[in-house]
Design a protein around this motif. Sequence first.
Motif, PDB file in Angstrom:
ATOM      1  N   TRP A 219       0.763  -1.229   0.001  1.00  0.00           N
ATOM      2  CA  TRP A 219       0.070  -0.022   0.193  1.00  0.00           C
ATOM      3  C   TRP A 219       0.776   1.334   0.109  1.00  0.00           C
ATOM      4  O   TRP A 219       0.663   2.293  -0.811  1.00  0.00           O
ATOM      5  N   GLY A 220       1.741   1.161   0.908  1.00  0.00           N
ATOM      6  CA  GLY A 220       2.871   2.398   0.928  1.00  0.00           C
ATOM      7  C   GLY A 220       3.497   2.657  -0.395  1.00  0.00           C
ATOM      8  O   GLY A 220       3.575   3.943  -0.689  1.00  0.00           O
ATOM      9  N   VAL A 221       3.927   1.396  -1.209  1.00  0.00           N
ATOM     10  CA  VAL A 221       4.743   1.699  -2.393  1.00  0.00           C
ATOM     11  C   VAL A 221       3.960   1.996  -3.573  1.00  0.00           C
ATOM     12  O   VAL A 221       4.193   3.156  -4.175  1.00  0.00           O
ATOM     13  N   GLU A 222       2.562   1.426  -3.653  1.00  0.00           N
ATOM     14  CA  GLU A 222       1.900   1.833  -4.576  1.00  0.00           C
ATOM     15  C   GLU A 222       1.108   3.238  -4.504  1.00  0.00           C
ATOM     16  O   GLU A 222       0.795   3.606  -5.610  1.00  0.00           O
ATOM     17  N   SER A 223       0.710   3.831  -3.321  1.00  0.00           N
ATOM     18  CA  SER A 223      -0.073   5.143  -3.523  1.00  0.00           C
ATOM     19  C   SER A 223       0.189   5.996  -2.358  1.00  0.00           C
ATOM     20  O   SER A 223      -0.418   6.902  -1.975  1.00  0.00           O
ATOM     21  N   ASP A 224       1.436   5.698  -1.336  1.00  0.00           N
ATOM     22  CA  ASP A 224       1.912   6.376  -0.355  1.00  0.00           C
ATOM     23  C   ASP A 224       0.598   6.444   0.793  1.00  0.00           C
ATOM     24  O   ASP A 224       0.410   7.497   1.318  1.00  0.00           O
ATOM     25  N   TYR A 225       0.341   5.274   0.764  1.00  0.00           N
ATOM     26  CA  TYR A 225      -1.150   5.047   1.902  1.00  0.00           C
ATOM     27  C   TYR A 225      -2.229   5.938   1.401  1.00  0.00           C
ATOM     28  O   TYR A 225      -2.875   6.464   2.370  1.00  0.00           O
ATOM     29  N   GLY A 226      -2.431   5.921   0.273  1.00  0.00           N
ATOM     30  CA  GLY A 226      -3.649   6.553  -0.334  1.00  0.00           C
ATOM     31  C   GLY A 226      -3.391   8.246  -0.506  1.00  0.00           C
ATOM     32  O   GLY A 226      -4.405   8.815  -0.970  1.00  0.00           O
ATOM     33  N   LYS A 227      -2.117   8.841  -0.449  1.00  0.00           N
ATOM     34  CA  LYS A 227      -1.844  10.076  -0.466  1.00  0.00           C
ATOM     35  C   LYS A 227      -1.744  10.335  -2.053  1.00  0.00           C
ATOM     36  O   LYS A 227      -2.241  11.499  -2.469  1.00  0.00           O
ATOM     37  N   ASN A 228      -1.406   9.372  -2.956  1.00  0.00           N
ATOM     38  CA  ASN A 228      -1.187   9.507  -4.230  1.00  0.00           C
ATOM     39  C   ASN A 228      -1.927   8.653  -5.034  1.00  0.00           C
ATOM     40  O   ASN A 228      -1.547   7.318  -5.349  1.00  0.00           O
ATOM     41  N   LEU A 229      -3.288   8.937  -5.253  1.00  0.00           N
ATOM     42  CA  LEU A 229      -4.019   7.656  -6.010  1.00  0.00           C
ATOM     43  C   LEU A 229      -3.976   8.020  -7.569  1.00  0.00           C
ATOM     44  O   LEU A 229      -4.645   7.217  -8.359  1.00  0.00           O
ATOM     45  N   GLY A 230      -3.420   9.079  -8.101  1.00  0.00           N
ATOM     46  CA  GLY A 230      -3.357   9.336  -9.468  1.00  0.00           C
ATOM     47  C   GLY A 230      -4.595  10.324  -9.734  1.00  0.00           C
ATOM     48  O   GLY A 230      -5.211  10.701  -9.059  1.00  0.00           O
ATOM     49  N   TYR A 231      -4.294  11.147 -10.964  1.00  0.00           N
ATOM     50  CA  TYR A 231      -5.378  12.098 -11.019  1.00  0.00           C
ATOM     51  C   TYR A 231      -5.998  12.108 -12.469  1.00  0.00           C
ATOM     52  O   TYR A 231      -6.708  12.556 -13.054  1.00  0.00           O
ATOM     53  N   ARG A 232      -5.389  11.166 -13.698  1.00  0.00           N
ATOM     54  CA  ARG A 232      -6.257  11.009 -14.972  1.00  0.00           C
ATOM     55  C   ARG A 232      -7.345  10.035 -14.728  1.00  0.00           C
ATOM     56  O   ARG A 232      -7.354   9.168 -14.391  1.00  0.00           O
ATOM     57  N   PRO A 233      -8.341  10.527 -15.436  1.00  0.00           N
ATOM     58  CA  PRO A 233      -9.546   9.591 -15.477  1.00  0.00           C
ATOM     59  C   PRO A 233      -9.321   8.473 -16.042  1.00  0.00           C
ATOM     60  O   PRO A 233      -8.591   8.275 -17.162  1.00  0.00           O
ATOM     61  N   ILE A 234      -9.726   7.253 -15.333  1.00  0.00           N
ATOM     62  CA  ILE A 234      -9.338   6.204 -15.906  1.00  0.00           C
ATOM     63  C   ILE A 234      -9.812   5.753 -17.283  1.00  0.00           C
ATOM     64  O   ILE A 234      -9.140   5.078 -18.196  1.00  0.00           O
TER      65      ILE A 234
ATOM     66  N   PRO B   6     -17.942   8.103 -11.154  1.00  0.00           N
ATOM     67  CA  PRO B   6     -17.142   8.634 -12.297  1.00  0.00           C
ATOM     68  C   PRO B   6     -16.114   9.533 -11.702  1.00  0.00           C
ATOM     69  O   PRO B   6     -15.247   9.486 -12.285  1.00  0.00           O
ATOM     70  N   GLU B   7     -16.652  10.575 -10.950  1.00  0.00           N
ATOM     71  CA  GLU B   7     -15.777  11.729 -10.575  1.00  0.00           C
ATOM     72  C   GLU B   7     -14.606  11.250  -9.752  1.00  0.00           C
ATOM     73  O   GLU B   7     -13.637  11.931  -9.353  1.00  0.00           O
ATOM     74  N   ARG B   8     -14.856   9.895  -8.907  1.00  0.00           N
ATOM     75  CA  ARG B   8     -13.751   9.430  -8.185  1.00  0.00           C
ATOM     76  C   ARG B   8     -12.795   8.364  -8.887  1.00  0.00           C
ATOM     77  O   ARG B   8     -11.766   7.885  -8.324  1.00  0.00           O
ATOM     78  N   PHE B   9     -13.068   8.175 -10.092  1.00  0.00           N
ATOM     79  CA  PHE B   9     -12.586   7.246 -10.940  1.00  0.00           C
ATOM     80  C   PHE B   9     -11.237   7.672 -11.720  1.00  0.00           C
ATOM     81  O   PHE B   9     -11.234   7.934 -12.856  1.00  0.00           O
ATOM     82  N   VAL B  10     -10.218   7.868 -10.849  1.00  0.00           N
ATOM     83  CA  VAL B  10      -9.237   8.460 -11.552  1.00  0.00           C
ATOM     84  C   VAL B  10      -7.951   7.637 -11.001  1.00  0.00           C
ATOM     85  O   VAL B  10      -7.891   7.003  -9.946  1.00  0.00           O
ATOM     86  N   GLY B  11      -6.779   7.599 -11.878  1.00  0.00           N
ATOM     87  CA  GLY B  11      -5.587   6.795 -11.438  1.00  0.00           C
ATOM     88  C   GLY B  11      -4.242   7.168 -12.261  1.00  0.00           C
ATOM     89  O   GLY B  11      -4.279   8.345 -12.634  1.00  0.00           O
ATOM     90  N   SER B  12      -3.553   6.156 -12.336  1.00  0.00           N
ATOM     91  CA  SER B  12      -2.223   6.468 -13.095  1.00  0.00           C
ATOM     92  C   SER B  12      -2.527   6.354 -14.649  1.00  0.00           C
ATOM     93  O   SER B  12      -3.483   5.955 -14.922  1.00  0.00           O
ATOM     94  N   TRP B  13      -1.489   6.609 -15.282  1.00  0.00           N
ATOM     95  CA  TRP B  13      -1.643   6.634 -16.695  1.00  0.00           C
ATOM     96  C   TRP B  13      -2.216   5.334 -17.290  1.00  0.00           C
ATOM     97  O   TRP B  13      -2.773   5.589 -18.532  1.00  0.00           O
ATOM     98  N   ALA B  14      -1.807   4.454 -17.134  1.00  0.00           N
ATOM     99  CA  ALA B  14      -1.921   2.894 -17.764  1.00  0.00           C
ATOM    100  C   ALA B  14      -3.419   2.326 -17.054  1.00  0.00           C
ATOM    101  O   ALA B  14      -3.779   1.371 -17.677  1.00  0.00           O
ATOM    102  N   GLY B  15      -3.925   3.300 -16.300  1.00  0.00           N
ATOM    103  CA  GLY B  15      -5.487   2.599 -15.753  1.00  0.00           C
ATOM    104  C   GLY B  15      -5.449   2.105 -14.571  1.00  0.00           C
ATOM    105  O   GLY B  15      -6.529   1.624 -13.949  1.00  0.00           O
ATOM    106  N   ALA B  16      -4.267   2.110 -13.740  1.00  0.00           N
ATOM    107  CA  ALA B  16      -4.445   1.650 -12.465  1.00  0.00           C
ATOM    108  C   ALA B  16      -5.036   2.241 -11.322  1.00  0.00           C
ATOM    109  O   ALA B  16      -4.904   3.752 -11.545  1.00  0.00           O
ATOM    110  N   PHE B  17      -5.783   2.051 -10.585  1.00  0.00           N
ATOM    111  CA  PHE B  17      -6.363   2.968  -9.486  1.00  0.00           C
ATOM    112  C   PHE B  17      -6.526   2.394  -8.070  1.00  0.00           C
ATOM    113  O   PHE B  17      -6.304   1.201  -7.980  1.00  0.00           O
TER     114      PHE B  17
END
Length: 403
Positions: A128-143, A178-189
């Motif tokens: 969890w910590g490596v993937e999103s820094d414990y939820g701090k960085n979930l990504g911002y691009r619409p999936i 839909p407005e919460r469905f954001v994440g990394s460039w490749a579609g991970a969320f």
Amino acid sequence: MRPNRVAWSFLTAAGLWATSLSPTPSAAQTPPQPDFGACLAQLKGAAAARGISAATFDAVTAGMQPNDVLHFQDEQPEFTTPVWDYMAGLVDQERVDDGQAMLARYGDALGRIEARFGVSRYVLVALWGVESDYGKNLGYRPIVQSLATLSCYGHKPRYYEGELFSALSILQNGDTKPERFVGSWAGAFGQTQFMPSTLARNAVDMDGDGHADIIDSVPDALGSTANYLRKSGWVTGVPWGMEVRLPPGYSGPAGRKAHHPMAFWAARGVKRVDGAPLGAGSAGLLLPAGRNGPAFLVTGNFEAVFAYNAAEIYALAIGHLSDRLRGGGPLATPWPTDDPGLARVERRELQERLAGKGFDIGNRDGVMGTKTRAAIASFQQSLGVKPDGRASASVLKALQDGR
């Protein structure tokens, strides 16, 4: 792009490192706009065959244009970053402290997850910590926008089409807004950055609300991740691995896949750095920086983490961070370099000092993005050293010395 990648970490694939000093792609690299609508029309028909209603598809794609994800396809820092830089940025005291706080905060949920799936809470929280820094960085691009762009113009359109349809199913089922469905460039969320199809195969509703929401429910995210690791072969009670010392002049077998009984390694003089017995079972010998760097005996549970992201140093970062969260110390053997990497607090200091010299480094957030790397390269050039743009101890020391 590696389609066996479960999750494309926001930290590792879209933020903590930039693998090129090139600026943002020019307009000439942008896919032709008129073709996107025709591609969406084709995708709509294929989506219908997968049970996606026209109403769902139209609601999400109305007015959609391609976004800027294409230039990320060939960049993955697990395969381009020196191991000592990678580990310094992912396993630092800040992440250990934050992770131990999360262990306390979600202790009850983690206990239920451990009881159900048998996966170590320390490994889950490390991931969890490596993937999103414990939820701090979930990504911002619409999936959906990212996956539609990659489906139309990416290197592996069929793969991304499948992920797009899985993403649309998540929205159609009401598992996220839909407005919460954001994440990394490749579609991970989500908290642990699942690809949509991975969630479809491993979704777990740990909080009992009827939905497996890995964005806003930490128990659901960690439970789904534990389910994935168990299916990938995680064995309860077996460590991921351990740091070891090799005897002088060691020339025996190596490689994480070359498993031998622990007695085999003991007979060849391989010992744990803490002096404890090697234990039972079998393991392979991982030498991420060669025989002069840290050495590790890694078990089948290392392979379960490797399945999450097929990079040895990624799995090593998860394993080592899990040990630190459990109360273990830093690695006993130093990396074979005279210019080690920087922890995130040091990276932020480096950015502050570069900004103080008038460099445009963008956000002062510890992320080694294009602007920061370009500023480092310019500073290195002024010192008469190779301008590789690397955030290293020598660069920070030069800045601290006022050079």
